[in-house]
Design an enzyme around this catalytic site. Structure first.
Site, mmCIF file in Angstrom:
data_model
loop_
_atom_site.group_PDB
_atom_site.id
_atom_site.type_symbol
_atom_site.label_atom_id
_atom_site.label_comp_id
_atom_site.label_asym_id
_atom_site.label_seq_id
_atom_site.Cartn_x
_atom_site.Cartn_y
_atom_site.Cartn_z
ATOM 1 N N THR A 39 0.846 -1.204 0.000
ATOM 2 C CA THR A 39 0.000 0.000 0.000
ATOM 3 C C THR A 39 0.880 1.252 0.000
ATOM 4 O O THR A 39 0.638 2.202 -0.744
ATOM 5 C CB THR A 39 -0.945 -0.011 1.222
ATOM 6 O OG1 THR A 39 -1.465 -1.333 1.382
ATOM 7 C CG2 THR A 39 -2.086 0.962 1.037
ATOM 8 N N GLY A 90 1.236 1.677 5.730
ATOM 9 C CA GLY A 90 0.114 0.740 5.722
ATOM 10 C C GLY A 90 -0.037 0.035 7.059
ATOM 11 O O GLY A 90 0.618 0.388 8.047
ATOM 12 N N ALA A 91 -0.894 -0.987 7.089
ATOM 13 C CA ALA A 91 -1.064 -1.788 8.311
ATOM 14 C C ALA A 91 -1.615 -3.153 7.929
ATOM 15 O O ALA A 91 -2.167 -3.334 6.842
ATOM 16 C CB ALA A 91 -2.039 -1.096 9.266
ATOM 17 N N ASP A 92 -1.451 -4.096 8.840
ATOM 18 C CA ASP A 92 -2.008 -5.436 8.622
ATOM 19 C C ASP A 92 -3.429 -5.539 9.164
ATOM 20 O O ASP A 92 -4.238 -6.296 8.649
ATOM 21 C CB ASP A 92 -1.102 -6.480 9.276
ATOM 22 C CG ASP A 92 0.283 -6.441 8.648
ATOM 23 O OD1 ASP A 92 0.378 -6.668 7.433
ATOM 24 O OD2 ASP A 92 1.256 -6.126 9.356
ATOM 25 N N GLY A 103 3.828 -4.887 10.842
ATOM 26 C CA GLY A 103 5.036 -5.696 10.919
ATOM 27 C C GLY A 103 4.997 -6.939 10.064
ATOM 28 O O GLY A 103 5.927 -7.745 10.091
ATOM 29 N N GLU A 111 9.456 1.413 11.456
ATOM 30 C CA GLU A 111 8.135 2.045 11.320
ATOM 31 C C GLU A 111 7.720 2.737 12.618
ATOM 32 O O GLU A 111 7.199 3.852 12.597
ATOM 33 C CB GLU A 111 7.108 0.977 10.922
ATOM 34 C CG GLU A 111 7.367 0.441 9.524
ATOM 35 C CD GLU A 111 6.528 -0.766 9.118
ATOM 36 O OE1 GLU A 111 6.553 -1.102 7.940
ATOM 37 O OE2 GLU A 111 5.866 -1.361 9.985
HETATM 38 C C1 5RP Z 1 5.351 -3.840 7.140
HETATM 39 C C2 5RP Z 1 4.001 -3.348 7.490
HETATM 40 C C3 5RP Z 1 3.060 -3.087 6.370
HETATM 41 O O1 5RP Z 1 2.603 -1.781 6.460
HETATM 42 C C4 5RP Z 1 1.920 -4.052 6.471
HETATM 43 O O2 5RP Z 1 2.425 -5.384 6.440
HETATM 44 C C5 5RP Z 1 0.903 -3.858 5.355
HETATM 45 O O3 5RP Z 1 1.459 -4.220 4.137
HETATM 46 P P1 5RP Z 1 0.605 -4.172 2.805
HETATM 47 O O4 5RP Z 1 0.351 -2.726 2.502
HETATM 48 O O5 5RP Z 1 1.497 -4.835 1.779
HETATM 49 O O6 5RP Z 1 -0.660 -4.944 3.023
HETATM 50 O O7 5RP Z 1 3.646 -3.157 8.630
HETATM 51 O O8 5RP Z 1 6.119 -4.137 8.260
#
Ligand code: 5RP
Length: 225
Positions: A39, A90-92, A103, A111
């Site tokens: 993202t 971004g975030a999970d 992470g 981050e």
């Molecule tokens: C990396 C992160 C990313 O922001 C998180 O994994 C989201 O990734 P993506 O945008 O590919 O879904 O925390 O350490």
């Protein structure tokens, strides 16, 4: 039924619309921090449009630094940037209170440092990242290698099931435990408790230090939590 290709395209469009909305937050002479992941990469792809507004760029990971350099940006160490105006990442997972799990890409320490060094932290996600209760996504914990088993035992005593992320060494030479089955009813308390375990470098809960805004992208547009 929607084809796999169509749903991948829809998720990409959602990420892009969150990224587009975040672009509007870039002020003049912006000291900008950037996180990691697909993202954030959509956001980085838009940055050349506002190049003249960006004064300094700091990155949370080696992967992001390489991407920014490819796009023609000079990436400065945080220590040379001072306080950042804006940090975009971004975030999970996010809950309705803007508390995050991050992470998944393993860059949680950089981050958290950049988020803490910024006046404004804006998180960009697609709708699949919204949850009522954090914890379905395994919680990443970065640990100093010699403490890995000791930390894993403490996390297990807290009710989690830690799993070593095999073959991954972070930008800082550490290892990652992914913790499943934690019922994260009080994210702030859990963030503090895990941070207290000797050998923990960073926990991927961003609750005490949550973003000021979470921009949620959909293929039709974006809205803000
Ligand atoms: C990396 C992160 C990313 O922001 C998180 O994994 C989201 O990734 P993506 O945008 O590919 O879904 O925390 O350490």
């Amino acid at each position: 039924m929607r084809s796999k290709k169509a749903s991948i395209e829809a998720v990409r469009a959602a990420k892009r619309s969150a990224a587009q909305a975040a672009l509007e937050r870039i002020c003049h002479d912006c000291r900008l921090g950037l996180g990691t992941g697909s993202t954030t990469n959509e956001f980085i792809a838009l940055l050349p449009k506002v190049r003249e507004r960006i004064k300094a760029v700091a990155s949370s990971s080696q992967a992001t630094t390489a991407l920014l350099r490819d796009a023609g940006f000079e990436v400065s160490p945080l220590s040379q940037c001072g306080t950042l105006d804006l940090y975009v990442d971004g975030a999970d997972e996010t809950d309705d209170h803007r508390r995050l799990i991050k992470g998944g890409g393993g860059a949680l320490t950089g981050e958290k440092i950049l988020a803490a060094s910024s006046r404004q932290f804006v998180c960009i996600v697609d709708e699949s990242k919204r949850v009522k209760l954090l914890g379905n996504f395994p919680l990443p914990v970065e640990v100093i290698p010699m403490a890995r088993s000791a930390v894993a035992r403490k996390l297990a005593a807290m009710g989690g099931q830690p799993q070593y992320r095999e073959g991954v060494i972070t930008d800082y030479g550490n290892e990652i435990l992914d913790v499943r089955n934690l019922r994260i009813l009080n994210p702030e308390e859990l963030e503090t408790a895990i941070n207290q375990i000797p050998g923990v470098v960073t926990v991927g809960l961003f609750a005490r230090q949550r973003p000021q805004a979470v921009i949620v992208g959909t293929p039709q547009g974006a809205y803000t939590l």
